[in-house]
Design a protein around this motif. Structure first.
Motif, mmCIF file in Angstrom:
data_model
loop_
_atom_site.group_PDB
_atom_site.id
_atom_site.type_symbol
_atom_site.label_atom_id
_atom_site.label_comp_id
_atom_site.label_asym_id
_atom_site.label_seq_id
_atom_site.Cartn_x
_atom_site.Cartn_y
_atom_site.Cartn_z
ATOM 1 N N SER A 1 0.832 -1.205 0.000
ATOM 2 C CA SER A 1 0.000 0.000 0.000
ATOM 3 C C SER A 1 0.864 1.251 0.000
ATOM 4 O O SER A 1 0.526 2.263 -0.624
ATOM 5 N N GLU A 2 2.008 1.176 0.692
ATOM 6 C CA GLU A 2 2.932 2.310 0.726
ATOM 7 C C GLU A 2 3.482 2.605 -0.671
ATOM 8 O O GLU A 2 3.580 3.771 -1.082
ATOM 9 N N VAL A 3 3.843 1.559 -1.395
ATOM 10 C CA VAL A 3 4.357 1.748 -2.753
ATOM 11 C C VAL A 3 3.315 2.432 -3.633
ATOM 12 O O VAL A 3 3.628 3.367 -4.377
ATOM 13 N N GLU A 4 2.080 1.988 -3.536
ATOM 14 C CA GLU A 4 1.012 2.602 -4.337
ATOM 15 C C GLU A 4 0.778 4.045 -3.929
ATOM 16 O O GLU A 4 0.492 4.906 -4.769
ATOM 17 N N ALA A 5 0.877 4.335 -2.633
ATOM 18 C CA ALA A 5 0.706 5.710 -2.159
ATOM 19 C C ALA A 5 1.820 6.612 -2.687
ATOM 20 O O ALA A 5 1.582 7.773 -3.065
ATOM 21 N N ILE A 6 3.039 6.093 -2.743
ATOM 22 C CA ILE A 6 4.164 6.864 -3.284
ATOM 23 C C ILE A 6 3.949 7.134 -4.771
ATOM 24 O O ILE A 6 4.144 8.255 -5.248
ATOM 25 N N ARG A 7 3.534 6.115 -5.503
ATOM 26 C CA ARG A 7 3.260 6.292 -6.936
ATOM 27 C C ARG A 7 2.205 7.378 -7.152
ATOM 28 O O ARG A 7 2.346 8.246 -8.021
ATOM 29 N N SER A 8 1.143 7.323 -6.371
ATOM 30 C CA SER A 8 0.058 8.284 -6.522
ATOM 31 C C SER A 8 0.528 9.695 -6.207
ATOM 32 O O SER A 8 0.215 10.651 -6.936
#
Length: 209
Positions: free
Chosen positions: A69-76
């Motif tokens: 979820s952290e990776v996706e939050a960084i991408r966003s």
């Protein structure tokens, strides 16, 4: 059984990926990773193994929900970064926005670190996740400079950022005296300025970090 409602199977109310994650972490720590079965994790959570596999594709994957979820939050966050914001500032803001670890979380995260360091299967899944984290950074940098994400400059920025964040995480897990964001902020600021000055230990001086 006539006139009665069958017992509900599958996910009971309130079950979440976070619950499964915490239950698995506890069982892995108490019993050992290889000694703990998916059936045991599911039973402790009050769900079926079929429900478990709706969330996770393997036993080791259960420990990485928060990280993914952290990776996706960084991408966003990087996708929404203003074009005039310097690259390293955008990266630092995105990393800090995705971080939600507090000093109270350190005991849990120390257990994770122990498992990653001692169980090859978990270490292998960690490598895949770190690659995805690094790729999120290098793809953003590549877009900014008009180069492929795997070309030298974006790759260097992604790899250096990951290394700085992992160092911050490891030092924070040892001291447990502040939120992880304090350590990440200090490490990424030092990286952005090319390590021109020694990095003060966060919390060691007034306003440190």
């Amino acid at each position: 059984m006539t006139g009665t409602r069958p017992a509900r199977r599958g996910r009971p109310r309130g079950t979440s990926t976070r619950e499964l994650e915490l239950i698995a972490l506890r069982l892995f720590t108490e019993q050992g990773f290889h000694e703990t079965t998916i059936e045991q994790i599911a039973a402790a959570a009050g769900v079926s193994t079929r429900t478990f596999f709706r969330y996770f594709d393997a036993k080791a994957s259960v420990l990485w929900q928060t990280f993914d979820s952290e990776v996706e939050a960084i991408r966003s966050a990087l996708a929404d970064a203003p074009d005039d914001l310097p690259v390293m500032d955008a990266i630092r803001h995105a990393v800090l926005a995705a971080n939600h670890y507090r000093a109270a979380d350190v005991p849990e995260l120390r257990m994770r670190m122990t498992l990653v360091g001692t169980v090859p299967e978990i270490a292998a899944s960690a490598s895949v996740r770190y690659d995805a984290w690094e790729r999120a950074i290098s793809e953003f940098v590549g877009r900014r400079v008009g180069q492929p994400a795997d070309s030298l400059f974006p790759h260097v920025v992604g790899r250096a950022t990951l290394a700085a964040c992992r160092a911050a995480y490891e030092r924070w897990a040892v001291r447990a005296d502040a939120d992880l964001a304090v350590y990440l902020d200090a490490a990424l600021r030092a990286l952005a300025c090319g390590f021109r000055e020694p990095l003060a230990e966060p919390g060691s001086t007034p306003g440190g970090g």
